[in-house]
Design an enzyme around this catalytic site. Structure first.
Site, PDB file in Angstrom:
ATOM      1  N   ASP A 269       0.871  -1.172   0.000  1.00 42.54           N
ATOM      2  CA  ASP A 269       0.000   0.000   0.000  1.00 42.54           C
ATOM      3  C   ASP A 269       0.914   1.231   0.000  1.00 42.54           C
ATOM      4  O   ASP A 269       2.122   1.132   0.241  1.00 42.54           O
ATOM      5  CB  ASP A 269      -0.939  -0.004   1.216  1.00 42.54           C
ATOM      6  CG  ASP A 269      -2.177   0.871   0.955  1.00 42.54           C
ATOM      7  OD1 ASP A 269      -2.113   1.755   0.068  1.00 42.54           O
ATOM      8  OD2 ASP A 269      -3.203   0.690   1.643  1.00 42.54           O
TER       9      ASP A 269
HETATM   10  C1  BGC Z   1      -5.166   3.088  -0.107  1.00 41.79           C
HETATM   11  C2  BGC Z   1      -5.215   2.088  -1.266  1.00 41.79           C
HETATM   12  C3  BGC Z   1      -5.041   2.825  -2.576  1.00 41.79           C
HETATM   13  C4  BGC Z   1      -3.754   3.598  -2.540  1.00 41.79           C
HETATM   14  C5  BGC Z   1      -3.478   4.364  -3.818  1.00 41.79           C
HETATM   15  C6  BGC Z   1      -3.943   3.963  -0.187  1.00 41.79           C
HETATM   16  O1  BGC Z   1      -4.004   4.983   0.757  1.00 41.79           O
HETATM   17  O2  BGC Z   1      -5.196   2.397   1.109  1.00 41.79           O
HETATM   18  O3  BGC Z   1      -6.433   1.392  -1.250  1.00 41.79           O
HETATM   19  O4  BGC Z   1      -5.074   1.904  -3.639  1.00 41.79           O
HETATM   20  O5  BGC Z   1      -3.799   4.533  -1.465  1.00 41.79           O
HETATM   21  O6  BGC Z   1      -4.341   5.425  -3.939  1.00 41.79           O
END
Ligand code: BGC
Length: 723
Positions: A269
């Site tokens: 993530d």
């Molecule tokens: C989220 C993810 C997301 C990523 C990119 C993160 O903060 O938890 O679900 O895909 O950001 O935007």
């Protein structure tokens, strides 16, 4: 003739080249890569420059080559390795309006609406629609496939996910992922694992026993993985049992790659990497490197390699996994082709999903509304402008970014990030007017309960819209409706008991006014065509046939954790979240085991018609069959649910199978299911395997966890369940 032969020969030649497996092709590519090129494939950027300030990032120039979305990993054009253009999210393509045509994309309803439909075919269609739109916008990775279970009904991202049951959530997520990847767009099963609350999400330590994990959240991921074959998995921010999820050898190597046989790659993530050595735990790619203090999988990884702290074979394996994933999904053979989005066709998918996901919670006979009703009061909830959507990375800018799109300031996100709510501009008010052409329809914004009550008194029927915004990065403090909506509904219902409440929420809510109203519809976040779906259901053009994918509790006191842990944690303070309190007994299983009352049980949903279940037969083996009959006067759909209710005399509550059945009046359908043995079994930690104890298994069939009208028992032999 001659030309024909040449063509055949050429095609055969092509066929021979393509007969190579993704592994063989990945191997051939690997032979040409330098170490520097390999390392370059292992980390990528956050490329949404427009959002830098909101995220507290310093201003930076656009990332060369990036389309300007959440993620970008540069490719190696000379070798035909494409850049990864990664876009959020699970409810549509989440990106600023297209530079070429100025259009956004199609917002799907909340994942909870999808889950409420209990329909894998719908999940596939939703995935295919999102994958297609991503492809048409030039993206080859969709960060979609979230399947974290609802363990807390205040969870800020529950609306993105698929409810509290592992069989339901995993089955639907697998179908959605297949839909995405069939468009040659990589899907991303996320957030692995136990990212089940948003409060303090980067510093929570989810504490849970292995068996409980495998039987609950783990099972949802496992089912989604084996049915959807996602080629990417995103590891979560939080810790699990004291280890960051993206640095957990146990989660990534032992469970995901070894036990579940995952052949794709693990991406982090955004901001979830803590060291270059995380690669040793099984992390393959660092995403959104701007969120990390340094780009760990660049120079620090090269240094760790030179010091022997990371083996070259591990780096090769990570690269091979990425290439294999790209080749398996077809990123190299079918690069995205830009095309205009077919908003009419894709809107129809969103509308169908919402229609199937609308849950009729109460009806004293007021619904469906008669088309001859003369005076209708529509109150509150921006029903004149659109329908609510949830906030965060999955939020979708709809087709027309209208000058007047209402963007509502709804308070600060915990990280100060997500502070706006987008209303998807399909106004229920307009469709209500279309559905009742002979009626006088008046709208009141619902700001003053006394004024709304005056309008309700005038009307034959009052429809109150009650949205509750939820967002990534924060949980809600409680289960009440915000901004005085409870008082508004109470005042309207007191003025006119012929009141229908339409909830647009991303979680369960309490309903202190419930006894006073004539009808309640849970519409979740209704998506691109949500206003139409709601109005058509109110007037009986469609049967609101969704069933709850999560229990609606009677109060927060009955939750495993009455207070959300970590609310007062200092920044960076690791906070334990004790999931062993409920273990695998998530949601309805917790309430059943403790004999706790709920407001509405898991699986609950009324209809404009009625159904009868009969002839429940168990066996042979894990086969089950039964009949469903529409005993009412109109066409409609129900969700037949089979629960394991006792094993060798010990009471249990586990959803063991389900089928959504649409029937004409008087029609009967014979349904056959084969049960997944894991939902009947226990995870045996010592054997690293599932064990199904021999003995008597009692089942109940009905249309909610609390209303089982047919029962039967079967004797099963003890067996191991092969992973
Ligand atoms: C989220 C993810 C997301 C990523 C990119 C993160 O903060 O938890 O679900 O895909 O950001 O935007």
């Amino acid at each position: 003739m001659r030309l024909g032969l040449v063509l055949v020969a050429a095609l055969c030649g092509l066929g021979a080249a393509r007969a190579e497996t993704p592994d063989q092709r990945a191997k051939a590519l690997m032979a040409k890569l330098t170490l520097g090129q390999e390392l370059a494939l292992l980390h990528g950027n956050f490329a949404l420059r427009a959002y830098d300030a909101a995220y507290g990032l310093p201003p930076a120039p656009p990332v060369p080559g990036a389309l300007g979305s959440a993620g970008y990993v540069a490719g190696i054009p000379a070798l035909g390795i494409p850049a990864l253009q990664e876009v959020d999210g699970g409810l549509g393509v989440s990106v600023p309006p297209d530079a070429q045509d100025g259009h956004g994309s199609t917002p799907l309803p909340s994942g909870l609406a999808l889950a409420a439909g209990f329909d894998p075919a719908m999940a596939y269609a939703a995935g295919a629609m999102m994958g297609r739109e991503a492809f048409e916008r030039g993206f080859n990775v969709l960060l979609a496939g979230g399947v974290n279970l609802t363990r807390d009904p205040r969870g800020g991202r529950n609306y993105e996910y698929l409810g509290e049951d592992p069989l339901l959530a995993g089955t639907l997520d697998g179908a959605l992922i297949r839909g995405v990847q069939d468009q040659h767009v990589l899907a991303t099963l996320k957030h692995f694992a136990m990212n089940d609350q948003e409060t303090n999400r980067q510093f929570d330590n989810a504490v849970i026993g292995e068996a409980a994990f495998r039987e609950s959240d783990g099972l949802a991921f496992e089912i989604a993985l084996e049915t959807g074959h996602p080629m990417a998995v995103m590891c979560a921010y939080n810790q699990v049992n004291g280890q960051y999820a993206c640095a957990s050898h146990h989660l990534l190597d032992d469970v995901l790659k070894r036990d579940w046989g995952f052949t794709g790659f693990v991406m982090s993530d955004w901001g979830a990497v803590h060291s270059a050595l995380d690669i040793n735990a099984g992390l393959d790619q660092e995403s959104g490197e701007e969120f990390d203090p340094v780009t760990y999988f660049s120079t620090p990884l090269a240094v760790a390699l030179s010091q022997g702290k990371v083996a070259r074979a591990r780096v090769d394996d990570a690269v091979r996994r990425i290439l294999r994933a790209e080749l398996t999904v077809g990123l190299m053979d079918h690069p995205p082709v830009r095309a205009p989005i077919d908003f009419a066709a894709d809107g129809a998918v969103a509308e169908q999903e919402e229609a199937q996901g609308l849950v009729l919670l109460k009806n004293t006979g007021l619904l469906p509304l008669s088309p001859t009703v003369r005076r209708i009061a529509v109150i509150g909830g921006y029903a004149n402008a659109g329908v609510m959507s949830g906030g965060g990375s999955s939020d979708v800018v709809p087709k027309t970014l209208p000058q007047l799109l209402p963007v509502v300031q709804m308070g600060e996100g915990l990280a100060g990030i997500y502070t706006r709510a987008i209303l998807d501009p399909d106004a229920p008010l307009a469709e209500i007017e279309r559905q009742a052409p002979g009626a006088e329809v008046r709208y009141d914004p619902g700001l003053y309960p006394s004024q709304a009550a005056r309008l309700a008194k005038w009307a034959d029927v009052a429809v109150v819209f009650a949205p509750k915004w939820e967002t990534e990065s924060q949980d809600v403090p409680d289960l009440s409706l915000p901004a005085g909506e409870d008082a508004l509904i109470a005042a309207v219902a007191a003025a006119n008991p012929r009141t229908v409440v339409v909830l647009e929420t991303g979680n369960p809510v309490l309903m202190p006014w419930l006894p006073k109203v004539g009808g309640v519809v849970e519409a979740w976040y209704p998506g691109a065509e949500g206003g139409k779906a709601i109005a058509r259901a109110l007037f009986g053009r469609i049967d609101p046939s969704g069933h709850l994918p999560m229990s609606f509790p009677a109060s927060t006191d009955e939750l495993p954790r009455p207070v959300v842990p970590g609310q007062d944690a200092a920044p960076g303070q690791i906070t334990p979240v004790d999931y062993n309190i409920e273990g695998a007994e998530v949601g309805y299983r917790w309430f059943a085991a403790r004999h706790l009352p709920v407001l509405f049980p898991f699986g609950f949903g009324l209809s404009y018609t009625s159904f009868r279940f009969s002839h429940l037969r168990l066996g042979p083996g894990l086969g089950v069959s039964f009949d469903v009959c529409n005993t009412g006067k109109v066409a409609g759909a129900t969700v037949a649910q089979l629960y394991l209710t006792a094993r060798n005399g010990v009471a249990m509550a586990r959803l063991a199978g389900f089928a959504r059945v649409a029937l004409a009046p008087g029609e009967t359908r014979h349904v056959s299911l084969t049960l997944d043995p894991r939902v009947l079994a226990d995870f045996d930690v010592a054997a690293d395997d599932w064990a199904l104890p021999g003995g008597t298994y009692r089942f109940g069939l009905g249309d909610s966890a609390a209303d089982l009208t047919e029962g039967s028992a079967a004797h099963l032999r003890a067996q191991r369940v092969a992973p």
